[in-house]
Design a protein around this motif. Structure first.
Motif, short mmCIF file in Angstrom:
data_model
loop_
_atom_site.label_atom_id
_atom_site.label_comp_id
_atom_site.label_asym_id
_atom_site.label_seq_id
_atom_site.Cartn_x
_atom_site.Cartn_y
_atom_site.Cartn_z
N GLY A 280 0.86 -1.18 0.00
CA GLY A 280 0.00 0.00 0.00
C GLY A 280 0.89 1.22 0.00
O GLY A 280 2.13 1.12 -0.01
N ARG A 281 0.27 2.39 0.03
CA ARG A 281 1.06 3.62 -0.10
C ARG A 281 2.03 3.80 1.07
O ARG A 281 3.14 4.32 0.89
CB ARG A 281 0.13 4.83 -0.21
CG ARG A 281 -0.79 5.04 0.99
CD ARG A 281 -1.68 6.25 0.82
NE ARG A 281 -2.53 6.45 1.99
CZ ARG A 281 -3.78 6.03 2.10
NH1 ARG A 281 -4.34 5.38 1.08
NH2 ARG A 281 -4.48 6.25 3.19
N GLY A 311 -3.97 0.15 2.04
CA GLY A 311 -4.41 -0.40 0.77
C GLY A 311 -5.17 -1.70 1.00
O GLY A 311 -5.88 -1.86 2.00
N PRO A 312 -5.01 -2.69 0.12
CA PRO A 312 -5.75 -3.94 0.24
C PRO A 312 -5.03 -4.98 1.09
O PRO A 312 -5.18 -6.18 0.88
CB PRO A 312 -5.86 -4.40 -1.22
CG PRO A 312 -4.60 -3.91 -1.84
CD PRO A 312 -4.28 -2.60 -1.17
N THR A 313 -4.21 -4.53 2.06
CA THR A 313 -3.43 -5.45 2.89
C THR A 313 -3.88 -5.39 4.34
O THR A 313 -4.64 -4.51 4.74
CB THR A 313 -1.92 -5.11 2.82
OG1 THR A 313 -1.65 -3.95 3.63
CG2 THR A 313 -1.49 -4.84 1.38
N ASP A 337 5.45 -3.96 -4.81
CA ASP A 337 5.43 -5.17 -3.99
C ASP A 337 6.19 -4.95 -2.69
O ASP A 337 6.80 -5.87 -2.14
CB ASP A 337 6.06 -6.33 -4.78
CG ASP A 337 5.72 -7.69 -4.19
OD1 ASP A 337 4.64 -7.83 -3.58
OD2 ASP A 337 6.54 -8.61 -4.32
N SER A 338 6.10 -3.72 -2.18
CA SER A 338 6.84 -3.36 -0.98
C SER A 338 6.43 -4.20 0.22
O SER A 338 7.27 -4.55 1.07
CB SER A 338 6.64 -1.88 -0.66
OG SER A 338 7.10 -1.07 -1.71
N GLY A 339 5.15 -4.52 0.31
CA GLY A 339 4.68 -5.29 1.45
C GLY A 339 5.35 -6.64 1.56
O GLY A 339 5.72 -7.08 2.65
#
Length: 367
Positions: A280-281, A311-313, A337-339
């Motif tokens: 996410g951001r 975000g969607p996480t 794909d930082s997460g």
């Protein structure tokens, strides 16, 4: 305490200061008992619980994000829906809100509790628009990296309940609105795309009040830093830009930071690649800042969404130091794909739902 311990504690103090339950409870002290309570947004459940604890049994409908409806009394009706991209339950939630308002009698009193996320969680579309149209609009806006004000202006164009439309259906005597702001300027026409905004020339009386905001969270974070004996070097709403632009601006500032604390708030934007990874951001900004501060000593940065999700996480954001950046990070950042990368390196900020939503909060600590 380590730099990370202090940064976490300061960030959490900011979030705790804008908790939906406490903020709502404090705002209800002089309010008469309503005939109906409607709550919508990511903080809807905590706000509704406060109202029900204060007033006792009142017909209550809560529309919130998946996993954010815990601890509601069994008497409350709960609809959980998808965020940030709406689904069929979002339409059911929006329709239920409109029908509840339309069903209220003349002389009745409505309490409407609004928090961020309502734009996606509840919708009642104008004639000719479908769920596919709504989902496509939301995906396009997320991919374009629009800020929240621009996104919500577009959403109002296809909605029956946004921009004052919901309360336009109210035929009672009094409607009070309590809102937790997740937008710059704390404008009710922007929060939740204006689901709690008044129509032009309303026939009912009542008040609208912002009960929690990013400014309150930042001030509380700064106060906690001072309690820990740290100098507050800045407390600003300064995160309203593309995350890579922000990283380029904030990174040099962090590298030059003397001993103390920097507290920043706002809501970064991100332009997604065609096939984004997981993140996410806030996770993206955390990893981008890790690149900027690589090699720095005694510096920790916590950046996360105050609602506990990014975000969607299921993560709120990230926790990075001068030693976080490493092989594969650049590729993950470019692929949104930082997460995934932060999780593999133990650098995710995970809090679970917080019961509030006042945009994002960044805390940097230099010992």
């Amino acid at each position: 305490m380590t730099e990370e311990d202090m940064a976490r504690a300061i960030w959490q103090a900011g979030v705790d200061a804008v908790g939906g339950y406490a903020a709502t409870a404090a705002a209800l002290e002089d309010m008469p008992r309503p005939d109906r309570i409607l709550a919508v947004g990511k903080a809807a459940a905590s706000m509704a619980r406060a109202a029900l604890d204060h007033f006792g049994p009142v017909p209550c409908l809560v529309v919130t994000k998946d996993g954010h409806g815990a601890d509601l009394p069994g008497t409350a009706q709960l609809i959980e829906a998808s965020h940030p991209v709406p689904d069929a339950r979002s339409l059911a939630g929006g329709r239920a809100l409109r029908q509840a308002v339309e069903a209220m009698d003349a002389g009745s009193h409505l309490l409407l509790l609004v928090s961020g996320g309502a734009s996606s969680l509840a919708e009642d579309l104008v004639e000719g628009k479908t769920l596919d149209d709504l989902a496509a609009l939301n995906r396009a806006m997320l991919a374009e990296g629009l800020d929240i004000t621009a996104m919500n202006a577009r959403r109002r164009q296809i909605s029956r309940i946004k921009g004052g439309g919901l309360l336009a259906a109210f035929k009672g005597a009094r409607a009070d609105v309590l809102a937790i702001s997740d937008v710059p300027g704390d404008d009710l026409m922007v929060i939740g795309s204006g689901i709690g905004a008044r129509p032009a020339n309303p026939a009912f009386r009542g008040a609208a009040k912002i009960i929690a905001s990013n400014a309150i969270a930042r001030a509380a974070a700064a106060a906690r830093a001072r309690e820990l004996g740290l100098a507050v070097l800045g407390e600003e709403e300064a995160l309203h830009d593309d995350l890579f632009v922000l990283a380029g601006q904030i990174g040099p500032r962090l590298c030059a930071l003397p001993a103390g604390v920097l507290v920043l708030g706002g809501e970064p934007t991100v332009v997604l690649p065609p096939d984004p990874g997981r993140g996410g951001r806030n996770q993206g900004l955390a990893l981008a800042l890790a690149r900027e501060i690589a090699g720095q000593e005694n510096l920790c940065v916590v950046v996360g969404g105050t609602d506990g999700t990014d975000g969607p996480t299921e993560a709120a954001g990230g926790i990075v130091t001068g030693q976080t950046w490493g092989p594969g990070a650049a590729e993950a950042l470019a692929a949104a794909d930082s997460g995934s990368w932060l999780e593999r390196h133990g650098a995710l900020l995970t809090t679970g739902p917080t019961g509030t939503n006042v945009m994002d909060l960044l805390v940097a600590v230099r010992a």
